[in-house]
Design an enzyme around this catalytic site. Structure first.
Site, PDB file in Angstrom:
ATOM      1  N   GLU A   3     132.589   3.096 -19.500  1.00  0.00           N
ATOM      2  CA  GLU A   3     132.671   3.389 -20.944  1.00  0.00           C
ATOM      3  C   GLU A   3     131.271   3.523 -21.510  1.00  0.00           C
ATOM      4  OE1 GLU A   3     135.021   0.520 -23.055  1.00  0.00           O
ATOM      5  OE2 GLU A   3     136.901   1.351 -22.300  1.00  0.00           O
ATOM      6  N   ASP A  57     137.151  27.948 -29.973  1.00  0.00           N
ATOM      7  CA  ASP A  57     137.885  27.355 -28.855  1.00  0.00           C
ATOM      8  C   ASP A  57     137.954  28.420 -27.761  1.00  0.00           C
ATOM      9  OD1 ASP A  57     139.762  26.450 -27.045  1.00  0.00           O
ATOM     10  OD2 ASP A  57     141.112  25.620 -28.559  1.00  0.00           O
ATOM     11  N   LYS A  93     141.731  26.473 -16.150  1.00  0.00           N
ATOM     12  CA  LYS A  93     141.918  27.872 -16.575  1.00  0.00           C
ATOM     13  C   LYS A  93     140.892  28.746 -15.847  1.00  0.00           C
ATOM     14  CE  LYS A  93     143.968  26.321 -20.861  1.00  0.00           C
ATOM     15  NZ  LYS A  93     144.244  26.487 -22.254  1.00  0.00           N
ATOM     16  N   TYR A 125     134.677   2.380 -13.623  1.00  0.00           N
ATOM     17  CA  TYR A 125     134.695   2.349 -15.092  1.00  0.00           C
ATOM     18  C   TYR A 125     133.293   2.536 -15.636  1.00  0.00           C
ATOM     19  CZ  TYR A 125     138.938   1.702 -17.684  1.00  0.00           C
ATOM     20  OH  TYR A 125     140.112   1.944 -18.333  1.00  0.00           O
ATOM     21  N   ARG A 175     140.952  19.787 -14.270  1.00  0.00           N
ATOM     22  CA  ARG A 175     141.692  19.777 -15.535  1.00  0.00           C
ATOM     23  C   ARG A 175     140.986  18.823 -16.485  1.00  0.00           C
ATOM     24  NH1 ARG A 175     146.209  22.591 -14.771  1.00  0.00           N
ATOM     25  NH2 ARG A 175     146.667  22.426 -16.980  1.00  0.00           N
TER      26      ARG A 175
HETATM   27  C1  LIG Z   1     144.716  25.465 -23.030  1.00  0.00           C
HETATM   28  C2  LIG Z   1     144.154  25.431 -24.377  1.00  0.00           C
HETATM   29  C3  LIG Z   1     143.827  24.217 -24.997  1.00  0.00           C
HETATM   30  C4  LIG Z   1     144.243  22.844 -24.505  1.00  0.00           C
HETATM   31  O1  LIG Z   1     144.093  22.513 -23.261  1.00  0.00           O
HETATM   32  P1  LIG Z   1     144.918  21.345 -22.525  1.00  0.00           P
HETATM   33  O2  LIG Z   1     143.987  21.024 -21.445  1.00  0.00           O
HETATM   34  O3  LIG Z   1     146.205  21.956 -22.098  1.00  0.00           O
HETATM   35  O4  LIG Z   1     145.093  20.217 -23.476  1.00  0.00           O
HETATM   36  C5  LIG Z   1     143.190  24.265 -26.210  1.00  0.00           C
HETATM   37  N1  LIG Z   1     142.924  25.428 -26.799  1.00  0.00           N
HETATM   38  C6  LIG Z   1     143.252  26.611 -26.258  1.00  0.00           C
HETATM   39  C7  LIG Z   1     142.933  27.870 -26.978  1.00  0.00           C
HETATM   40  C8  LIG Z   1     143.894  26.651 -25.040  1.00  0.00           C
HETATM   41  O5  LIG Z   1     144.254  27.825 -24.524  1.00  0.00           O
END
Ligand SMILES: *Cc1c(COP(=O)(O)O)cnc(C)c1O
Length: 426
Positions: free
Chosen positions: A56, A200, A229, A54, A235
């Protein structure tokens, strides 16, 4: 020692299911645009003893003792992230991409405020103001999207909407947009109305690292991302930002401080240190020339796949791709996107059905299929392999009516093809 040896002994059911999923992924064409393969080093860090700790707070400012080493781990992740993206400030604690975006709302907006974002049906993410997500429930989405006829952004139209609605924040980012995003143009609009600009880059971060997609960092107040990704990390999510707030120079906390407070204690408790260590490892791997080659090859593969499908008479949204993904446009087809995605999966091509610009079918069936090349590229596939992939996709689509008959054969061919590409998915 054999990998997963303990798990195999103590929980054979979960062990066997993990093995099956792993074999499934490496014997099929993984074409979900948001997926790739993490390295074994990243997976080892994810599975490390850091899970037990932990911490925080932030490095050198924790609410628990015993953080000498984990402070160094999080600091390394931050420093590597800054270097990789040329960012002034980095936060590596978001549990995933959605919580990273949630932190942006908490840092910049008040409940009810207007933001501009793309609806999910136009290629946006849930967290960009979609009605069933917290972002659409608590805030007001002013929608924008690609033109139904060209499949691309019309910046004049987006500007017009922005000037009329005057949102406090603009999202530039997507989950299903095959073209480049010009952050410079979005910034010009944000400047005109005094809005924050947030990129994003969850889907395209590796392309930005490799310098083959416009870089949002110079133009955006905040940049959010995932580290799974195409980045091939754990993740998780992370946030890049400017230190100063250019719209509220006199506020008590600067932008970087507001973001850090939004993540912790605003949204989260203890950071996932094993995941942060894995993110640091992924950032290190992403600095290598091999990673840049991978990113460049992702786009080459997507372009070759697009070219091959166009040559066979298929329609692609926006006429092709400049990125890692393409949208097969089945608006004129007798079958839906959902039917196509299911038939492809039966045949060993794993993708997802997706709305396309100008879609008249519902989001539950759609007229499109989204295809991505990051995972195939990570497996080692090149342009000639994409021509073969296009052949299989074509065979599935031409035989939709008798797919039960054709799928097993195609699936076997694909499994044999995939077995030549080793080294991914462990
Ligand atoms: C995948 C994605 C997210 C969110 O990711 P998670 O890890 O699935 O919560 C946010 N914005 C875009 C554009 C994405 O493709």
């Amino acid at each position: 020692m054999e990998r997963y040896a303990h798990l195999k002994r103590t929980d054979a059911e979960i062990y066997e299911l993990i093995q099956q999923q792993s074999r499934y992924e490496t014997s099929t064409l993984k074409m979900i645009a948001s997926e790739s393969y993490a390295s074994l080093s990243v997976l080892e860090a994810c599975g490390s003893t850091l899970t037990n700790k932990y911490a925080e707070g932030y490095p050198n400012a924790r609410y628990y003792e015993g953080n000498e080493y984990v402070d160094q781990i999080e600091s390394l992740a931050i420093e590597r992230g800054k270097k990789l993206f040329g960012a002034e400030h980095v936060n590596v604690q978001p549990y995933s991409g959605s919580p990273a975006n949630q932190a942006v709302y908490l840092a910049l907006l008040n409940i009810g405020d207007k933001l501009m974002g793309m609806p999910v049906t136009d290629g946006g993410h849930l967290t960009h103001g979609w009605k069933v997500n917290f972002s659409g429930i608590n805030y007001t989405q002013i929608p924008y999207g690609p033109c139904p006829d060209t499949g691309k952004f019309d910046m004049d139209k987006i500007r017009e909407t922005a000037l009329k609605e005057r949102p406090k924040m603009i999202w530039a980012g997507a989950t299903a947009y095959p073209h480049k995003i010009e952050y410079k143009d979005f910034r010009a609009i944000a400047d005109e109305i005094g809005a924050y600009l947030v990129a994003d880059i969850a889907h395209i971060n590796a392309l930005i690292i490799a310098g083959i997609h416009p870089d949002p960092v110079p133009y955006c107040d905040i940049v959010t991302s995932t580290s799974h990704k195409m980045l091939r990390g754990p993740r998780a999510g992370f946030l890049l930002s400017k230190i100063e707030d250019r719209l509220q120079a006199n506020s008590k906390l600067n932008l970087a401080q507001r973001i850090d407070r939004a993540v912790f204690p605003g949204l989260q408790g203890g950071p996932h240190l094993s995941i942060i260590a894995a993110m640091a490892t992924a950032f290190k791997e992403a600095q290598t020339p091999e990673f840049k080659d991978y990113a460049v090859q992702i786009v080459k593969n997507a372009k070759m796949l697009a070219e091959s499908l166009l040559a066979k008479g298929y329609t692609l949204s926006g006429g092709g791709t400049d990125t890692h993904l393409l949208l097969l446009d089945f608006r004129e087809a007798a079958f839906t996107g959902k039917e196509a995605a299911k038939a492809l999966a039966q045949s060993g091509i794993i993708a997802n059905f997706n709305m396309v610009p100008g879609d008249r079918r519902s989001p539950f069936v759609t007229s499109g299929v989204r295809l991505g090349t990051p995972a195939l590229t990570a497996m080692g596939m090149r342009e000639p392999d994409m021509q073969r992939v296009a052949d299989w996709i074509d065979r599935v689509c031409r035989n939709m009516e008798r797919i039960e008959e054709h799928a097993p054969l195609i699936r076997r061919e694909i499994a044999a093809f995939c077995s030549q590409f080793t080294g991914c998915g462990g």
